[in-house]
Design a protein around this motif. Structure first.
Motif, short mmCIF file in Angstrom:
data_model
loop_
_atom_site.label_atom_id
_atom_site.label_comp_id
_atom_site.label_asym_id
_atom_site.label_seq_id
_atom_site.Cartn_x
_atom_site.Cartn_y
_atom_site.Cartn_z
N ALA A 187 13.36 5.76 4.04
CA ALA A 187 12.48 4.47 4.11
C ALA A 187 12.84 4.11 5.56
CB ALA A 187 12.79 3.63 3.21
N ARG A 188 14.04 3.77 5.81
CA ARG A 188 14.52 3.10 7.04
C ARG A 188 13.94 4.07 8.50
NH1 ARG A 188 19.73 2.79 4.25
NH2 ARG A 188 19.95 0.54 3.27
N ALA A 189 14.16 5.22 8.36
CA ALA A 189 13.56 6.26 9.27
C ALA A 189 11.99 6.00 9.73
CB ALA A 189 13.90 7.49 8.95
N SER A 190 11.43 5.48 8.55
CA SER A 190 9.96 5.19 8.66
C SER A 190 9.49 4.07 8.91
CB SER A 190 9.28 5.62 7.12
OG SER A 190 9.60 7.28 7.05
N GLY A 191 10.54 3.02 9.46
CA GLY A 191 10.24 1.79 9.75
C GLY A 191 10.41 0.85 8.73
N GLY A 192 10.93 1.06 7.48
CA GLY A 192 10.96 0.43 6.27
C GLY A 192 12.19 -0.20 5.90
N THR A 193 12.42 -0.79 4.93
CA THR A 193 13.70 -1.42 4.43
C THR A 193 14.11 -0.80 3.14
OG1 THR A 193 13.02 -3.38 3.34
CG2 THR A 193 13.16 -3.34 5.87
N ALA A 194 15.59 -0.87 2.94
CA ALA A 194 16.00 -0.51 1.62
C ALA A 194 17.24 -1.25 1.29
CB ALA A 194 16.35 1.15 1.78
N GLU A 195 17.17 -1.51 0.06
CA GLU A 195 18.26 -2.33 -0.52
C GLU A 195 18.93 -1.40 -2.12
OE1 GLU A 195 17.50 -6.18 -1.43
OE2 GLU A 195 16.37 -6.57 0.65
N LEU A 196 20.13 -1.03 -1.60
CA LEU A 196 20.79 -0.62 -2.69
C LEU A 196 21.67 -1.47 -3.71
CD1 LEU A 196 21.82 2.69 -0.88
CD2 LEU A 196 20.64 3.01 -3.03
N ALA A 197 21.53 -1.37 -4.72
CA ALA A 197 22.26 -2.30 -5.78
C ALA A 197 23.12 -1.08 -6.83
CB ALA A 197 21.38 -3.23 -6.61
N SER A 198 23.50 -2.06 -7.97
CA SER A 198 24.27 -1.26 -8.95
C SER A 198 23.37 -0.60 -9.85
CB SER A 198 25.30 -2.04 -9.55
OG SER A 198 24.87 -3.11 -10.32
N ASP A 199 22.19 -1.25 -10.05
CA ASP A 199 21.30 -0.64 -10.81
C ASP A 199 19.84 0.09 -10.33
OD1 ASP A 199 19.85 -2.65 -9.92
OD2 ASP A 199 19.25 -3.71 -11.68
N GLY A 200 20.11 0.37 -8.81
CA GLY A 200 19.09 1.18 -8.33
C GLY A 200 18.87 0.91 -6.88
N LEU A 201 17.28 0.87 -6.81
CA LEU A 201 17.03 0.87 -5.15
C LEU A 201 15.75 0.32 -5.20
CD1 LEU A 201 17.12 1.99 -2.08
CD2 LEU A 201 16.05 3.89 -2.99
N GLN A 202 15.50 -0.65 -3.98
CA GLN A 202 14.37 -1.37 -3.79
C GLN A 202 14.15 -0.93 -2.27
OE1 GLN A 202 12.35 -3.42 -5.60
NE2 GLN A 202 10.95 -3.79 -4.05
N LEU A 203 13.04 -0.33 -2.23
CA LEU A 203 12.57 0.13 -0.78
C LEU A 203 11.18 -0.26 -0.43
CD1 LEU A 203 10.41 2.81 -0.65
CD2 LEU A 203 12.74 3.97 -1.28
N THR A 204 11.04 -0.58 0.76
CA THR A 204 9.58 -1.06 1.23
C THR A 204 9.25 -0.10 2.51
OG1 THR A 204 10.63 -2.88 2.78
CG2 THR A 204 9.88 -3.51 0.61
N LEU A 205 8.08 0.41 2.53
CA LEU A 205 7.45 0.96 3.76
C LEU A 205 6.07 0.28 4.19
CD1 LEU A 205 7.66 4.62 2.06
CD2 LEU A 205 8.94 3.92 4.04
N PRO A 206 6.23 0.11 5.52
CA PRO A 206 4.96 -0.67 6.06
C PRO A 206 3.81 0.38 6.01
CG PRO A 206 6.21 0.42 7.80
CD PRO A 206 6.92 0.54 6.61
N VAL A 207 2.57 -0.49 5.69
CA VAL A 207 1.35 0.51 5.74
C VAL A 207 0.92 1.01 6.87
CG1 VAL A 207 -1.20 -0.21 5.37
CG2 VAL A 207 0.62 -1.26 3.81
N SER A 208 0.55 2.20 6.93
CA SER A 208 0.24 3.02 8.01
C SER A 208 -1.20 2.45 8.67
CB SER A 208 0.33 4.53 7.82
OG SER A 208 -0.17 5.33 8.95
N ALA A 209 -1.14 2.24 9.96
CA ALA A 209 -2.45 1.66 10.58
C ALA A 209 -3.23 2.83 10.83
CB ALA A 209 -2.14 1.26 12.01
#
Length: 212
Positions: A187-209
């Motif tokens: 996700a980070r390599a694709s320009g997004g963000t990622a947050e790891l927690a003890s109960d999983g992962l929340q990631l975001t990816l920017p919409v492709s133009a």
């Protein structure tokens, strides 16, 4: 070349790569043949259901039909993986990645009800290395199968938020799934963000133009 026998200079990795390439060439004709066979199965099941007695016979035909649908989903998923080019980042709808691979994730987990997938009716494309993302999802499912507590479950919820697409992967508290770290890195390599927690992962990816 793929059709040549291995030589003494070929490493085990090279031989395996050649073998996978040979199998990948079979994926499309095998999928075509399976589609034809299942078309016959589904068509005849529908004919039988029109004349079968209510009750037990109908329920038996429903179970056969459901089994055939599961077979179709699993074979389509594995054959699509074999055809997938690696190392290529392109625009994909995340739902078009998650939905086809879902049958394989379910197979890897301890029970058929161990995975909940929640997808929107429509989601915009994002830039992602699809093959790498699928590999990380499969790794996550294998890891979960080994460490998930009895009765535990995974969930994957996809949502659109403004100019990005968010994917939340949740698992029982305290589990360690290295596959999630790979997803976060992708996700980070694709320009997004990622947050790891003890109960999983929340990631975001920017919409492709749109291209062009």
């Amino acid at each position: 070349m793929t059709g040549q026998p291995p030589t003494q200079t070929d490493s085990a990795t090279e031989i395996q790569a050649k073998r996978l390439a040979s199998v990948a060439h079979l994926a499309r004709p095998v999928q075509h043949d399976i589609n034809n066979l299942l078309t016959v199965v589904f068509a005849n099941l529908e004919l039988l259901k029109r004349t079968a007695a209510v009750g037990g016979p109908q329920r038996q035909l429903d179970r056969i039909q459901e089994a055939a649908k599961r077979l179709e989903g699993s074979t389509r998923a594995i054959l699509s993986l074999l055809r997938r080019p690696v190392g290529q980042t392109a625009a994909f709808k995340m739902s078009d990645i998650l939905r086809p691979i879902h049958p394989l994730l379910v197979l890897l987990l301890p029970t058929g009800g161990a995975l909940r997938l929640d997808l929107p009716e429509e989601d915009p494309p994002v830039l992602v290395d699809r093959a790498a993302f699928e590999d990380a999802l499969l790794a996550m499912a294998r890891e979960a199968a080994e460490t998930m507590p009895r009765g535990g479950a995974l969930s994957m919820v996809l949502e659109k938020h403004g100019g990005s697409v968010a994917l939340a992967i949740r698992h029982p508290e305290g589990m360690t799934l290295p596959g999630l770290e790979i997803l976060a890195a992708l996700a980070r390599a694709s320009g997004g963000t990622a947050e790891l927690a003890s109960d999983g992962l929340q990631l975001t990816l920017p919409v492709s133009a749109p291209a062009g």
